[in-house]
Write a protein that holds these residues in place. Sequence first.
Motif, PDB file in Angstrom:
ATOM      1  N   LEU A 327       0.825  -1.204   0.000  1.00  0.00           N
ATOM      2  CA  LEU A 327       0.000   0.000   0.000  1.00  0.00           C
ATOM      3  C   LEU A 327       0.864   1.262   0.000  1.00  0.00           C
ATOM      4  N   ALA A 328       1.952   1.221   0.788  1.00  0.00           N
ATOM      5  CA  ALA A 328       2.847   2.379   0.859  1.00  0.00           C
ATOM      6  C   ALA A 328       3.432   2.695  -0.514  1.00  0.00           C
ATOM      7  N   VAL A 329       3.845   1.646  -1.222  1.00  0.00           N
ATOM      8  CA  VAL A 329       4.412   1.836  -2.561  1.00  0.00           C
ATOM      9  C   VAL A 329       3.341   2.360  -3.520  1.00  0.00           C
ATOM     10  N   ALA A 330       2.140   1.786  -3.438  1.00  0.00           N
ATOM     11  CA  ALA A 330       1.058   2.200  -4.332  1.00  0.00           C
ATOM     12  C   ALA A 330       0.667   3.657  -4.091  1.00  0.00           C
ATOM     13  N   HIS A 331       0.643   4.072  -2.793  1.00  0.00           N
ATOM     14  CA  HIS A 331       0.335   5.467  -2.475  1.00  0.00           C
ATOM     15  C   HIS A 331       1.392   6.405  -3.070  1.00  0.00           C
ATOM     16  N   THR A 332       2.654   5.996  -2.932  1.00  0.00           N
ATOM     17  CA  THR A 332       3.761   6.818  -3.459  1.00  0.00           C
ATOM     18  C   THR A 332       3.657   6.983  -4.970  1.00  0.00           C
ATOM     19  N   GLU A 333       3.269   5.897  -5.649  1.00  0.00           N
ATOM     20  CA  GLU A 333       3.205   5.914  -7.114  1.00  0.00           C
ATOM     21  C   GLU A 333       1.853   6.412  -7.637  1.00  0.00           C
ATOM     22  N   GLY A 334       0.930   6.678  -6.699  1.00  0.00           N
ATOM     23  CA  GLY A 334      -0.396   7.133  -7.125  1.00  0.00           C
ATOM     24  C   GLY A 334      -1.168   6.084  -7.890  1.00  0.00           C
ATOM     25  N   ASP A 335      -0.935   4.813  -7.573  1.00  0.00           N
ATOM     26  CA  ASP A 335      -1.571   3.694  -8.288  1.00  0.00           C
ATOM     27  C   ASP A 335      -2.881   3.334  -7.588  1.00  0.00           C
ATOM     28  N   GLN A 336      -3.961   3.995  -7.960  1.00  0.00           N
ATOM     29  CA  GLN A 336      -5.242   3.813  -7.280  1.00  0.00           C
ATOM     30  C   GLN A 336      -5.810   2.408  -7.487  1.00  0.00           C
ATOM     31  N   ALA A 337      -5.582   1.840  -8.666  1.00  0.00           N
ATOM     32  CA  ALA A 337      -6.106   0.485  -8.930  1.00  0.00           C
ATOM     33  C   ALA A 337      -5.500  -0.527  -7.954  1.00  0.00           C
ATOM     34  N   THR A 338      -4.191  -0.424  -7.740  1.00  0.00           N
ATOM     35  CA  THR A 338      -3.528  -1.337  -6.793  1.00  0.00           C
ATOM     36  C   THR A 338      -3.994  -1.068  -5.369  1.00  0.00           C
ATOM     37  N   ILE A 339      -4.166   0.207  -5.015  1.00  0.00           N
ATOM     38  CA  ILE A 339      -4.658   0.554  -3.677  1.00  0.00           C
ATOM     39  C   ILE A 339      -6.025  -0.084  -3.440  1.00  0.00           C
ATOM     40  N   ASP A 340      -6.911   0.053  -4.405  1.00  0.00           N
ATOM     41  CA  ASP A 340      -8.257  -0.525  -4.273  1.00  0.00           C
ATOM     42  C   ASP A 340      -8.199  -2.041  -4.137  1.00  0.00           C
ATOM     43  N   ARG A 341      -7.327  -2.674  -4.951  1.00  0.00           N
ATOM     44  CA  ARG A 341      -7.210  -4.141  -4.900  1.00  0.00           C
ATOM     45  C   ARG A 341      -6.686  -4.601  -3.541  1.00  0.00           C
ATOM     46  N   LEU A 342      -5.673  -3.898  -3.011  1.00  0.00           N
ATOM     47  CA  LEU A 342      -5.094  -4.278  -1.722  1.00  0.00           C
ATOM     48  C   LEU A 342      -6.075  -4.063  -0.574  1.00  0.00           C
ATOM     49  N   LEU A 343      -6.820  -2.954  -0.633  1.00  0.00           N
ATOM     50  CA  LEU A 343      -7.805  -2.691   0.416  1.00  0.00           C
ATOM     51  C   LEU A 343      -8.938  -3.715   0.384  1.00  0.00           C
ATOM     52  N   LEU A 344      -9.314  -4.153  -0.825  1.00  0.00           N
ATOM     53  CA  LEU A 344     -10.330  -5.194  -0.942  1.00  0.00           C
ATOM     54  C   LEU A 344      -9.828  -6.495  -0.336  1.00  0.00           C
ATOM     55  N   ARG A 345      -8.560  -6.810  -0.591  1.00  0.00           N
ATOM     56  CA  ARG A 345      -7.962  -8.015  -0.003  1.00  0.00           C
ATOM     57  C   ARG A 345      -7.967  -7.916   1.524  1.00  0.00           C
ATOM     58  N   TYR A 346      -7.573  -6.732   2.028  1.00  0.00           N
ATOM     59  CA  TYR A 346      -7.549  -6.544   3.481  1.00  0.00           C
ATOM     60  C   TYR A 346      -8.948  -6.681   4.079  1.00  0.00           C
ATOM     61  N   LYS A 347      -9.944  -6.129   3.381  1.00  0.00           N
ATOM     62  CA  LYS A 347     -11.311  -6.201   3.875  1.00  0.00           C
ATOM     63  C   LYS A 347     -11.775  -7.646   3.995  1.00  0.00           C
ATOM     64  N   LYS A 348     -11.431  -8.460   2.990  1.00  0.00           N
ATOM     65  CA  LYS A 348     -11.814  -9.880   3.031  1.00  0.00           C
ATOM     66  C   LYS A 348     -11.151 -10.585   4.209  1.00  0.00           C
ATOM     67  N   LEU A 349      -9.866 -10.289   4.430  1.00  0.00           N
ATOM     68  CA  LEU A 349      -9.159 -10.887   5.559  1.00  0.00           C
ATOM     69  C   LEU A 349      -9.764 -10.438   6.880  1.00  0.00           C
ATOM     70  N   LYS A 350     -10.087  -9.161   6.963  1.00  0.00           N
ATOM     71  CA  LYS A 350     -10.652  -8.599   8.184  1.00  0.00           C
ATOM     72  C   LYS A 350     -11.974  -9.279   8.538  1.00  0.00           C
TER      73      LYS A 350
END
Length: 367
Positions: A327-350
């Motif tokens: 997420l830190a790398v995606a935020h730095t690169e402004g990669d919103q698609a990756t941010i959304d994918r990672l947050l979705l993964r985290y939500k499923k785990l949560k």
Amino acid sequence: NSRETDFFQKGSLLFGLDTAKKAIQEKESVFLVEGYTDCIAMVKAGYTNTVATLGTACTLNHLKLLSRYAPYLYLLYDSDAAGEKAILRLTQLCWQANMELKVVHLPTGQDPASFLETNNDLGPRIESAQDIFAFFIERLGAGYAIAPLSQKVSKIRQIIEIIALIADPLKQDILLHTASQTFGLPFESVKNELKRQVKSAEAQSQPEPKDAESRPIEETSSIEKRLFCAIINNVELFDPQIDNYVIEHLGEPLNTIAKKLLISKKTHSPFEFDHFFDTLSPNEKEAVSKLLVTYTEPVSKSAYEKLLHTFQKKRWKQIIQSITAQLAVAHTEGDQATIDRLLLRYKKLKETVIPATAQNYTGEGNS
């Protein structure tokens, strides 16, 4: 050709086995055909020790199941390219089952049902059945004389790789003689190539300095082994879009092997085990073979999900740390698609496995 369900796994079921068991045990042999039509025709002709695969290739699970009832298996596959390919693949698997396989040759263009319905006698063909390794050598030797040098070397080494898997030295020598005659090579040359391959495999299997992430297969946790075998026995269970992080957190050598499995699945549709197996190093092949011999039973979708859940519970901290770093790398690169994918993964785990006290571990609210 019915689809698989939790209760119907083609890779472990055989048509007619329930009624053929007694005959198989009494005759100490079993006939294996490709479909239920051939199986019914064989039984009607008096070969009551016949079973059939159900719309899928014969698997190691099938071989291990049949080896419980008889030491000999006769293959009666359609005499076409697909049938021949299936037999060649079995040559690469059968050394892992305590069974001797023989190939019954049928006329070109015929299957057991069509052969028997015209009152042909199958007996002489059964008596002259060919050892599966000899069949492998003969078929691989087709066109050898006119093949380019690189293909000749490849064919010979492919055969010797299979022969090297056989434990009986006498059977090895017999097959080496067959190979030397088929390819017109001195027996000593073929024998020396076998010794070279064995020596090379032994050298590669010697313990190497381990880095922080690598370890022998024996040190891999039981849940990792079971999860990996569930995937490899039924690769369709694995959804790369959802389960990819599982591979990221498998220990070595399973991590590397599983990545090769994914590549093979992407490049070959439908997935072909023999192609994937060919991409592995000798050590990786040994690791996969050991696991498949230990964990032979196919796993249903629901059982796979339970294994996945257990793995996530055991590894949730490492998984979350990985998500946080990505997420830190995606935020730095402004990669919103990756941010959304990672947050979705985290939500499923949560929602499934992460303890309540750790649910803000990623700083989710700051995204």
